[in-house]
Scaffold this active site. Structure first.
Site, short mmCIF file in Angstrom:
data_model
loop_
_atom_site.label_atom_id
_atom_site.label_comp_id
_atom_site.label_asym_id
_atom_site.label_seq_id
_atom_site.Cartn_x
_atom_site.Cartn_y
_atom_site.Cartn_z
N LYS A 55 0.82 -1.21 0.00
CA LYS A 55 0.00 0.00 0.00
C LYS A 55 0.86 1.27 0.00
O LYS A 55 0.42 2.31 -0.46
CB LYS A 55 -0.91 0.03 1.23
N ASP A 56 2.09 1.19 0.52
CA ASP A 56 2.96 2.36 0.53
C ASP A 56 3.24 2.88 -0.88
O ASP A 56 3.44 4.08 -1.06
CB ASP A 56 4.30 2.03 1.21
#
Ligand SMILES: *Cc1c(COP(=O)(O)O)cnc(C)c1O
Length: 461
Positions: free
Chosen positions: A112-113
């Protein structure tokens, strides 16, 4: 570049407005009006480039006038500067024709980063240009929330509220959400499941008075900009393995269908992807849909891969929109039926889906066994989500190289990894003091009115 809603009744928006809005006003999801393509030569020229350069080439056509070339280059540089690996998304070989794409070298140790760090930078540039302020509200099964808080903490044009299912996220995930000290960060522990949190989020977006009153912005995987950021690593991995001169397959541990939908977009852009394999845990609505042509929600069963504990897979709506020849009315009808528990996918649409996607599921015992066998066969410690990918990929190996997406670092889910291998994976040294920092969160009931009141109250103070 214009964006249209999957339900056909919301205004077309620019990239900037689609990004700042998140969910469309008709309840649909934004998709590009047309998907830009890259030529064989464009793709061949990516081999060996730095990740940031590939990111610029892949995403530039989608962004339109929202950023100048130099602003966009700058945004990308800043987004990935805090990653712990020079390659950003390194590939590791697992077997003769099987590779692992490590997507867990960002600040919160999950894929998700990649999207959230980029969105944080893009929001900052766009909002400061407008002199505007927004309220970001997100629902998380654990990883989105920590990535969002990490990306938006301390930005002055943004308050960020993250709803997570109380008691159903891992301790590392919870601490990543509750330990940042910035005043614009609000971690809300909701009495319910991830689907509950996601439903309340949709309610807030569909309450147009509330939505406009607090200037609500969404950064869940329904936000198109998130999907776009994830398209990049399909290009970096495939070109490293010989694309466009040969095709490559991907297996993707899937919950909300965002990550694998990004792979589908890469394919539509011209990247030669052979198969896209959906890998689910025992919450297997997507695997059942692919096998039975019925999309029926059930109860969410907790699992050792909690980031995939989902029975309503939001981004699947984007795939359905294409499978139904971009007929917004047809998608609207399906989504109405979903409120009653499910729908049947037409034969034509099913054919279109099966042209691109295969699927498999992996239950709890098989997940633990896959963590152990990956360690025995390759020396790699996998997180439970990545292990589900590994298990399903091994069942789908073919002639083209298979790339399994490793979606989180094993240290984010240490209990499951230890139970399977007797090895407790340590956090990387750069986050070693996570367990020592004080926590701050608000426990709330699953009640729309209470949640809205709390948000209004916090942004007023
Ligand atoms: C979010 C997440 C997934 C599921 O990704 P989707 O884009 O929702 O399909 C899988 N694994 C991990 C570790 C995640 O954080």
């Amino acid at each position: 570049m214009d964006y249209v809603s999957t339900r056909g009744q919301a205004p077309q928006l620019t990239f900037e407005d689609a990004m700042l809005t998140g969910l469309a006003r008709d309840g649909g999801l934004y998709v590009p009006a047309t998907v830009p393509t890259l030529s064989h030569a464009d793709i061949a020229a990516m081999a060996g480039l730095q990740y940031e350069d590939i990111a610029f080439r892949v995403m530039r056509p989608f962004v339109g006038d929202t950023f100048t070339d130099s602003e966009f280059g700058d945004v990308i540089e800043k987004a990935y500067a805090g990653f712990g690996h020079a390659a950003r998304a390194p590939l590791k070989q697992l077997g003769p024709n099987h590779h692992l794409l490590e997507l867990f070298h960002g600040p919160t140790l999950a894929f998700k980063d990649f999207a959230m760090q980029l969105i944080g930078q893009m929001f900052q540039v766009a909002l400061s240009r407008r002199g505007d302020r927004v309220t970001i509200v997100g629902a998380t099964s654990g990883d989105t929330g920590s990535a969002a808080i990490e990306a938006f903490k301390g930005l002055d044009a943004v308050d960020v509220f993250i709803m997570f299912p109380n008691g159903r996220v891992s301790e590392v995930q919870r601490r990543q959400m509750t330990t940042p000290v910035d005043a614009n960060v609000h971690a809300l522990a909701v009495d319910g499941s991830f689907d509950t949190c996601q439903a309340r989020l949709k309610d807030m977006f569909n309450d147009l008075d509330f939505r406009d009153g607090v200037k609500l912005a969404g950064v869940n995987s329904i936000n198109w900009a998130r999907v776009l950021a994830q398209v990049v690593y399909y290009f970096s991995a495939a070109t490293a393995l010989g694309a466009p001169h040969r095709s490559v397959s991907f297996t993707v541990p899937t919950g909300n269908f965002g990550d694998i939908f990004a792979g589908y977009i890469a394919k539509r852009m011209g990247l030669p992807i052979d198969r896209l394999v959906i890998a689910t845990n025992h919450n297997d609505i997507l695997d059942r849909a692919m096998k039975t042509a019925r999309y029926d929600t059930g109860d969410v069963l907790p699992s050792i891969s909690p980031s995939m504990d989902i029975q309503v897979s939001s981004n699947f709506e984007r795939a359905l929109f294409d499978a139904y020849d971009r007929d917004g009315a047809a998608v609207r009808a399906l989504m109405d039926d979903l409120k009653g528990g499910g729908f049947k996918i037409s034969q034509g649409a099913m054919q279109a889906l099966r042209d691109h996607f295969d699927s498999g599921r992996c239950d709890e015992d098989a997940t633990s066994a896959a963590i152990a066998s990956a360690l025995a066969n390759t020396g790699e410690l996998l997180c439970p989500h990545s292990a589900i990918g590994y298990h399903v990929a091994e069942e789908n190996l073919g002639t083209s190289p298979m790339v399994t997406l490793a979606t989180a670092h094993p240290a984010k889910f240490p209990d499951a990894v230890e139970a399977a291998t007797k090895i407790r994976p340590p956090l990387p040294p750069r986050m070693g003091d996570l367990y020592d920092r004080p926590e701050r969160m608000t426990e709330v009931a699953d009640d729309l009115g209470q949640l809205q009141a709390l948000i209004k109250d916090r942004i007023a103070s």
